[in-house]
Write a protein that holds these residues in place. Sequence first.
Motif, mmCIF file in Angstrom:
data_model
loop_
_atom_site.group_PDB
_atom_site.id
_atom_site.type_symbol
_atom_site.label_atom_id
_atom_site.label_comp_id
_atom_site.label_asym_id
_atom_site.label_seq_id
_atom_site.Cartn_x
_atom_site.Cartn_y
_atom_site.Cartn_z
ATOM 1 N N LEU A 115 -14.841 2.631 44.196
ATOM 2 C CA LEU A 115 -16.937 2.324 45.650
ATOM 3 C C LEU A 115 -17.785 3.366 43.696
ATOM 4 N N ALA A 116 -17.231 3.944 43.350
ATOM 5 C CA ALA A 116 -17.753 4.709 42.173
ATOM 6 C C ALA A 116 -19.107 3.749 40.692
ATOM 7 N N MET A 117 -18.766 2.401 40.917
ATOM 8 C CA MET A 117 -18.768 1.388 40.211
ATOM 9 C C MET A 117 -20.680 1.307 40.335
ATOM 10 N N ASP A 118 -21.344 1.234 41.181
ATOM 11 C CA ASP A 118 -22.474 0.559 41.837
ATOM 12 C C ASP A 118 -23.265 2.437 41.669
ATOM 13 N N ALA A 119 -22.808 3.700 41.797
ATOM 14 C CA ALA A 119 -23.430 4.928 41.155
ATOM 15 C C ALA A 119 -23.715 5.301 40.062
ATOM 16 N N ALA A 120 -22.406 4.692 39.386
ATOM 17 C CA ALA A 120 -23.007 5.007 37.942
ATOM 18 C C ALA A 120 -23.355 3.495 37.346
ATOM 19 N N ALA A 121 -23.768 2.472 37.846
ATOM 20 C CA ALA A 121 -24.594 1.661 36.886
ATOM 21 C C ALA A 121 -26.106 2.380 37.402
ATOM 22 N N ALA A 122 -26.372 2.683 39.172
ATOM 23 C CA ALA A 122 -27.424 3.299 39.171
ATOM 24 C C ALA A 122 -27.991 4.270 39.051
ATOM 25 N N ALA A 123 -27.017 4.997 37.955
ATOM 26 C CA ALA A 123 -27.251 6.541 37.248
ATOM 27 C C ALA A 123 -27.447 6.146 35.799
ATOM 28 N N MET A 124 -26.753 5.129 35.142
ATOM 29 C CA MET A 124 -27.463 4.351 33.823
ATOM 30 C C MET A 124 -28.819 4.257 33.917
ATOM 31 N N ALA A 125 -28.721 3.193 34.634
ATOM 32 C CA ALA A 125 -30.331 2.775 34.601
ATOM 33 C C ALA A 125 -31.447 3.967 35.241
ATOM 34 N N ASP A 126 -31.671 4.997 35.714
ATOM 35 C CA ASP A 126 -33.099 5.834 35.603
ATOM 36 C C ASP A 126 -32.107 6.723 34.625
ATOM 37 N N SER A 127 -31.268 7.150 33.972
ATOM 38 C CA SER A 127 -31.244 7.554 33.371
ATOM 39 C C SER A 127 -31.451 6.786 31.393
ATOM 40 N N PRO A 139 -25.016 12.829 38.703
ATOM 41 C CA PRO A 139 -23.325 12.270 39.324
ATOM 42 C C PRO A 139 -23.689 13.443 40.107
ATOM 43 N N LEU A 140 -24.692 13.933 40.058
ATOM 44 C CA LEU A 140 -24.029 15.528 41.838
ATOM 45 C C LEU A 140 -24.257 15.495 43.058
ATOM 46 N N VAL A 163 -17.644 12.295 37.965
ATOM 47 C CA VAL A 163 -17.088 12.123 37.108
ATOM 48 C C VAL A 163 -17.831 10.334 35.723
ATOM 49 N N LEU A 164 -17.740 9.811 36.353
ATOM 50 C CA LEU A 164 -18.129 8.455 36.449
ATOM 51 C C LEU A 164 -19.599 8.462 35.496
ATOM 52 N N THR A 165 -20.418 8.470 37.000
ATOM 53 C CA THR A 165 -21.718 8.711 36.755
ATOM 54 C C THR A 165 -22.390 9.489 35.515
ATOM 55 N N ALA A 166 -21.534 10.547 35.323
ATOM 56 C CA ALA A 166 -21.540 12.061 34.693
ATOM 57 C C ALA A 166 -21.177 11.332 32.978
ATOM 58 N N ALA A 167 -20.361 10.667 32.958
ATOM 59 C CA ALA A 167 -19.853 9.187 31.919
ATOM 60 C C ALA A 167 -21.022 8.708 31.635
ATOM 61 N N VAL A 168 -21.370 8.109 32.003
ATOM 62 C CA VAL A 168 -22.403 6.967 31.418
ATOM 63 C C VAL A 168 -24.171 7.463 31.195
ATOM 64 N N PRO A 227 -25.100 9.949 28.708
ATOM 65 C CA PRO A 227 -25.604 9.777 28.172
ATOM 66 C C PRO A 227 -25.161 8.371 26.906
ATOM 67 N N ILE A 228 -24.440 7.408 27.599
ATOM 68 C CA ILE A 228 -25.598 5.622 27.783
ATOM 69 C C ILE A 228 -26.325 5.631 27.759
ATOM 70 N N GLY A 229 -26.753 5.067 29.473
ATOM 71 C CA GLY A 229 -28.124 4.844 29.470
ATOM 72 C C GLY A 229 -29.420 5.635 28.388
ATOM 73 N N ARG A 230 -29.011 7.239 28.179
ATOM 74 C CA ARG A 230 -30.144 7.698 27.332
ATOM 75 C C ARG A 230 -29.752 6.656 25.923
ATOM 76 N N ARG A 231 -28.922 6.501 25.533
ATOM 77 C CA ARG A 231 -28.649 5.599 24.141
ATOM 78 C C ARG A 231 -29.775 4.814 24.703
ATOM 79 N N PHE A 232 -29.241 3.701 25.475
ATOM 80 C CA PHE A 232 -29.786 1.894 25.058
ATOM 81 C C PHE A 232 -30.965 2.554 26.121
ATOM 82 N N GLY A 233 -31.963 3.594 26.008
ATOM 83 C CA GLY A 233 -33.536 3.349 26.474
ATOM 84 C C GLY A 233 -34.361 3.828 25.576
#
Length: 181
Positions: free
Chosen positions: A13-25, A40-41, A144-149, A151-157
Amino acid sequence: MGLIETAILGCGLAMDAAAAAMADSMIYRRIPGSKLLILPLLFGLFQGLMPLLGFYAGSVFAGAITKFGRFLVFFILVSIGANMIREGVRKEKYQSESGELHFKLLLFQAAATSVDAFAIGIGLCAAGTDILQASAIIAIVTVVLTAAVVPIGRRFGRWFENKTEVLGGTILIIIGIKALL
């Protein structure tokens, strides 16, 4: 349903939320990390609340959610994604004047990425699952999953610089299209 099965369900269930959080970051990488904690919250809150709502709504809304939920997710995410691409092509930032994430945008994203959790709540009702425990686990896994992605999104950004809006919008459109399949 046991703890492990519920945690695996939470990951799915968290995969879509994690992808959206990564895009935002990726897009809002200038915002301090402490402010990005809202991602993530908020996603975790919605992912945890929606199964509860689905559980208690039970079969009353099951047909409508099954029939129309994916179209709602598609419309919201594709609209947001298309706007992000348009802004990225124009090289304008999709931020408010203060450089903050739009809370309204985050609410739409959190709601859209958690519609499937509502439907899962209906299924958990039929299975006789302890919904409070399941919702808490789903929320924690999502946080947890969205918080983990983030920093990855920020790096890709940083790597993609001005193209992050286009990439982030594309990710949201792909998630929206996936909802239709």
